[in-house]
Design a protein around this motif. Structure first.
Motif, PDB file in Angstrom:
ATOM      1  N   VAL A  11       0.841  -1.193   0.000  1.00  0.00           N
ATOM      2  CA  VAL A  11       0.000   0.000   0.000  1.00  0.00           C
ATOM      3  C   VAL A  11       0.884   1.255   0.000  1.00  0.00           C
ATOM      4  O   VAL A  11       0.571   2.254  -0.674  1.00  0.00           O
ATOM      5  N   GLY A  12       2.021   1.174   0.682  1.00  0.00           N
ATOM      6  CA  GLY A  12       2.971   2.291   0.688  1.00  0.00           C
ATOM      7  C   GLY A  12       3.450   2.609  -0.721  1.00  0.00           C
ATOM      8  O   GLY A  12       3.594   3.782  -1.097  1.00  0.00           O
ATOM      9  N   ALA A  13       3.674   1.570  -1.513  1.00  0.00           N
ATOM     10  CA  ALA A  13       4.121   1.782  -2.894  1.00  0.00           C
ATOM     11  C   ALA A  13       3.056   2.528  -3.696  1.00  0.00           C
ATOM     12  O   ALA A  13       3.374   3.390  -4.529  1.00  0.00           O
ATOM     13  N   ALA A  14       1.783   2.222  -3.411  1.00  0.00           N
ATOM     14  CA  ALA A  14       0.695   2.919  -4.109  1.00  0.00           C
ATOM     15  C   ALA A  14       0.692   4.406  -3.733  1.00  0.00           C
ATOM     16  O   ALA A  14       0.496   5.274  -4.592  1.00  0.00           O
ATOM     17  N   PHE A  15       0.938   4.687  -2.471  1.00  0.00           N
ATOM     18  CA  PHE A  15       1.021   6.098  -2.048  1.00  0.00           C
ATOM     19  C   PHE A  15       2.209   6.773  -2.749  1.00  0.00           C
ATOM     20  O   PHE A  15       2.103   7.910  -3.216  1.00  0.00           O
ATOM     21  N   ALA A  16       3.325   6.058  -2.794  1.00  0.00           N
ATOM     22  CA  ALA A  16       4.520   6.631  -3.425  1.00  0.00           C
ATOM     23  C   ALA A  16       4.240   6.950  -4.894  1.00  0.00           C
ATOM     24  O   ALA A  16       4.667   7.988  -5.406  1.00  0.00           O
ATOM     25  N   ASP A  17       3.496   6.086  -5.558  1.00  0.00           N
ATOM     26  CA  ASP A  17       3.163   6.317  -6.965  1.00  0.00           C
ATOM     27  C   ASP A  17       2.279   7.547  -7.142  1.00  0.00           C
ATOM     28  O   ASP A  17       2.201   8.117  -8.233  1.00  0.00           O
ATOM     29  N   GLU A  18       1.621   7.944  -6.074  1.00  0.00           N
ATOM     30  CA  GLU A  18       0.834   9.187  -6.114  1.00  0.00           C
ATOM     31  C   GLU A  18       1.682  10.370  -5.645  1.00  0.00           C
ATOM     32  O   GLU A  18       1.150  11.449  -5.364  1.00  0.00           O
ATOM     33  N   GLY A  19       2.979  10.140  -5.511  1.00  0.00           N
ATOM     34  CA  GLY A  19       3.872  11.210  -5.078  1.00  0.00           C
ATOM     35  C   GLY A  19       3.812  11.494  -3.583  1.00  0.00           C
ATOM     36  O   GLY A  19       4.140  12.587  -3.135  1.00  0.00           O
ATOM     37  N   LEU A  20       3.387  10.495  -2.821  1.00  0.00           N
ATOM     38  CA  LEU A  20       3.233  10.699  -1.374  1.00  0.00           C
ATOM     39  C   LEU A  20       4.192   9.796  -0.593  1.00  0.00           C
ATOM     40  O   LEU A  20       4.717   8.816  -1.118  1.00  0.00           O
ATOM     41  N   ASP A  21       4.375  10.144   0.683  1.00  0.00           N
ATOM     42  CA  ASP A  21       5.241   9.363   1.560  1.00  0.00           C
ATOM     43  C   ASP A  21       4.667   7.944   1.738  1.00  0.00           C
ATOM     44  O   ASP A  21       3.501   7.803   2.112  1.00  0.00           O
ATOM     45  N   PRO A  22       5.474   6.921   1.447  1.00  0.00           N
ATOM     46  CA  PRO A  22       4.971   5.544   1.586  1.00  0.00           C
ATOM     47  C   PRO A  22       4.538   5.210   3.017  1.00  0.00           C
ATOM     48  O   PRO A  22       3.771   4.267   3.219  1.00  0.00           O
ATOM     49  N   ALA A  23       5.002   5.989   3.991  1.00  0.00           N
ATOM     50  CA  ALA A  23       4.609   5.721   5.382  1.00  0.00           C
ATOM     51  C   ALA A  23       3.094   5.854   5.572  1.00  0.00           C
ATOM     52  O   ALA A  23       2.530   5.268   6.501  1.00  0.00           O
ATOM     53  N   PHE A  24       2.433   6.598   4.678  1.00  0.00           N
ATOM     54  CA  PHE A  24       0.967   6.692   4.774  1.00  0.00           C
ATOM     55  C   PHE A  24       0.291   5.346   4.508  1.00  0.00           C
ATOM     56  O   PHE A  24      -0.877   5.165   4.807  1.00  0.00           O
ATOM     57  N   GLY A  25       1.035   4.420   3.941  1.00  0.00           N
ATOM     58  CA  GLY A  25       0.453   3.131   3.580  1.00  0.00           C
ATOM     59  C   GLY A  25       0.357   2.131   4.716  1.00  0.00           C
ATOM     60  O   GLY A  25       0.095   0.950   4.487  1.00  0.00           O
ATOM     61  N   LEU A  26       0.544   2.588   5.935  1.00  0.00           N
ATOM     62  CA  LEU A  26       0.514   1.673   7.081  1.00  0.00           C
ATOM     63  C   LEU A  26      -0.801   0.880   7.153  1.00  0.00           C
ATOM     64  O   LEU A  26      -1.883   1.464   7.172  1.00  0.00           O
ATOM     65  N   VAL A  27      -0.661  -0.438   7.181  1.00  0.00           N
ATOM     66  CA  VAL A  27      -1.841  -1.318   7.204  1.00  0.00           C
ATOM     67  C   VAL A  27      -1.898  -2.036   8.541  1.00  0.00           C
ATOM     68  O   VAL A  27      -0.874  -2.449   9.085  1.00  0.00           O
ATOM     69  N   LYS A  28      -3.083  -2.154   9.085  1.00  0.00           N
ATOM     70  CA  LYS A  28      -3.244  -2.995  10.281  1.00  0.00           C
ATOM     71  C   LYS A  28      -4.456  -3.894  10.126  1.00  0.00           C
ATOM     72  O   LYS A  28      -5.274  -3.691   9.215  1.00  0.00           O
TER      73      LYS A  28
END
Ligand code: ARG
Length: 587
Positions: A11-28
């Protein structure tokens, strides 16, 4: 990597592809398992950062996730949450790997450390009581957990063997048996090797001595003097003291062994004593020691302290050392011996001020980095009245009596439930021991370490619900399913295929082990592992009720289910062995 680590990376990679910090992709794991398996809430914060509509961002991320082909469901919910279900094929592939893993999918620490763990801390000549139970049980579980994730761990019991109680014992025995050679100051020969006191003597003498010193200042002074002479090395006293320690230790060792608790080091406060002068010299040279009414103290208070932290007393005005002095010298001893990265203390929460003082002083003196010393405090085991657990007569319950009581109760419960029918006496006894100890340990470990809990033997001992006996029963049952399948010629285990909701749920439970181990480890909280073991046992139980295993007609499905059962058995074994529970062969 744990399962949620892996998902966070995707999910972090998807955020990165949108030009965002991959840390937003945190999944729980999802808060609402009925709606989804996993969730990511990062779109909300990410959208705020660039004033975008969070739902719109979440749906862009979702589109990218759908395109990966790894998810059975990707959903945008509420203001911008992303709900995720993994594709069954992905679950199956992860499970195949887990089934082949000798650590049953447990997380491994990438950067292991060398750790000394100090727990138990019983005192010579005082019987072990329920207060020592938690230190032993939690310490043992943390030791095993740390070893499991890859740390090098050295456990030290840190016997209380060097303080005033030793002088009190010596003087009390002297009053009873003044002719013993240990008391003759002019003796030049050696001293008797065979112990002149038994465990019963010690358990009788110590309370008597303590009471005498309390009632009579002259006796208290005598005891203080004897303590000082012992610590200065008077040969007769030292020889006698060695006997006290040996007799006590043998009993302590037996009781801990009964609980499945063991130590690499049987060091005590006395072992640190020779290092006290050197430690004190270093501290004085550092300029952090000051005199106060004849005593030597170290100021450890700091600006911003929420409560008052009094100075640590290094030496009293008569030159004698205190608990803090010994703990500081012990740190130096451990550093010399193994140079650990970290020292952990599993000790009653009520000693937190003591450890705060010691850690600050150690840091200030440059003996040990303060943030590498951790006090892992625990709450008390209370009676139903909410006060620390006592016997019916109001006395302190001895550990030995507690273990006996629990075993007896286990034996009754097992007999009532027909679980030991036809067993030989020896086997019935062994099963009762394992069930009793599991009940006690699991009840303790399944509470957050820092909480108090109420001793309720009937609840601990139930074969249903989140209890030790239920888990042992679950292990025995999984094994018997495997054995039956073998007898029935069900064939070999094979690749995982997930077809039913129960298999999916079991898959998710098995795959959550890594996260549970990691959470337990990072928080130093064994209850996460207890929760996991219970969840796994429940998932297995539902799976077993809904799915045929040995008598499943389709060979591929049968093979997959055999793999699932074997993975459950292996993982439950692993989890229970970390928690220090041991399952009987059958019941
Ligand atoms: N013997 C101590 C007590 O009974 C516990 C020791 C804990 N460990 C330590 N390093 N201070 O309270």
């Amino acid at each position: 990597m744990t399962l949620t680590d892996e998902l966070s990376a995707i999910v972090g990679a998807a955020f990165a592809d949108e030009g965002l910090d991959p840390a937003f992709g945190l999944v729980k794991a999802s808060d609402r398992p009925d709606l989804a398996q996993f969730q990511c809430n990062g779109a909300l914060a990410a959208a705020k950062g660039r004033s975008e509509n969070p739902r719109a961002l979440a749906s862009k991320i979702s589109d990218r996730l759908k395109a990966t082909g790894r998810f059975a469901k990707v959903e945008t919910a509420g203001p911008g949450f992303i709900n995720l279900d993994l594709a069954d094929a992905v679950l199956a592939a992860r499970l195949d790997a887990l089934a082949a893993d000798e650590r049953a999918g447990g997380w491994r620490r990438p950067n292991p450390e060398k750790i000394v763990i100090d727990y138990g801390g019983p005192n010579v000549a005082k019987p072990l009581h329920v207060g020592h139970l938690r230190a032993a049980i939690i310490g043992e579980a943390l030791k095993r957990l740390m070893r499991f994730v890859g740390d090098e761990v050295i456990s030290d019991i840190h016997l209380g063997d060097w303080g005033l109680p030793m002088g009190q014992l010596i003087t009390e025995l002297k009053r009873e048996r003044p002719d013993l050679p240990f008391f003759d100051p002019d003796r030049t020969g050696s001293y008797p090797q065979h112990p002149v006191v038994s465990l019963e003597d010690l358990e009788r003498l110590y309370p008597k001595a303590a009471a005498a010193c309390k009632a009579d200042p002259a006796k208290a002074e005598e005891a203080r003097l004897a303590t000082a002479e012992l610590q200065e090395g008077r040969p007769g006293y030292l020889a006698l003291w060695r006997q006290f320690v040996a007799v006590s230790r043998a009993a302590i060792e037996r009781e801990y062994a009964d609980l499945g608790v063991s130590f690499d080091w049987w060091k005590g406060e006395a072992d640190a004593d020779p290092l006290v002068p050197e430690m004190a010299r270093a501290m004085r040279a550092n300029g952090i020691v000051r005199e106060s009414d004849g005593a030597e103290i170290v100021d450890v208070a700091r600006d911003g302290d929420k409560k008052e932290i009094p100075p640590l007393i290094l030496f009293k005005s008569d030159g004698s050392v205190l608990y803090g002095t010994t703990d500081l010298a012990t740190i130096l001893d451990r550093k010399r011996l193994v140079d650990p990265d970290r020292i952990l203390y599993v000790v009653d929460q009520r000693q937190s001020l003591h450890f705060e003082q010691v850690f600050r002083a150690a840091g200030k003196a440059g003996i040990f980095e303060e943030n590498r010393l951790e006090h892992l405090g625990f709450g008390t085991m209370n009676g139903k009245d909410g006060k620390p657990f006592k016997t019916r007569e109001g006395g302190v319950l001895k550990l030995r009596d507690l273990i006996d009581m629990v075993e007896r109760r286990a034996r009754e419960r097992l007999a009532e439930s027909g679980f030991i029918e036809g067993f030989s006496e020896a086997e019935a006894e062994d099963v009762a021991h394992k069930v009793g100890v599991a009940a006690l340990k699991f009840a303790d470990l399944s509470n957050p370490r820092t909480s108090d809990y109420v001793f309720d033997l009937d609840r601990f001992m139930a074969f249903e619900g989140k209890t030790g006996p239920y888990l042992l029963y679950a292990v025995v049952r999984v094994r018997s399913v495997e054995a039956k399948a073998k007898d029935a010629g069900a064939g070999e285990a094979g690749p995982i295929i997930i077809a039913t909701p129960e298999e999916r749920d079991l898959a998710l439970s098995l795959l959550a082990f890594g996260d549970a181990v990691r959470a337990s480890y990072e928080k130093r909280m064994p209850h996460h592992l207890c929760d996991h073991a219970f969840r796994l046992a429940q998932s297995f139980s539902k799976f077993y009720a809904a799915c045929r295993i040995a008598d499943e007609g389709e060979a591929r499905i049968r093979a997959s289910r055999l793999t699932l059962a074997a993975a459950v058995a292996a993982q439950l074994d692993q989890a229970l062995s970390i928690l220090g529970l041991s399952a009987p062969q059958r019941m």
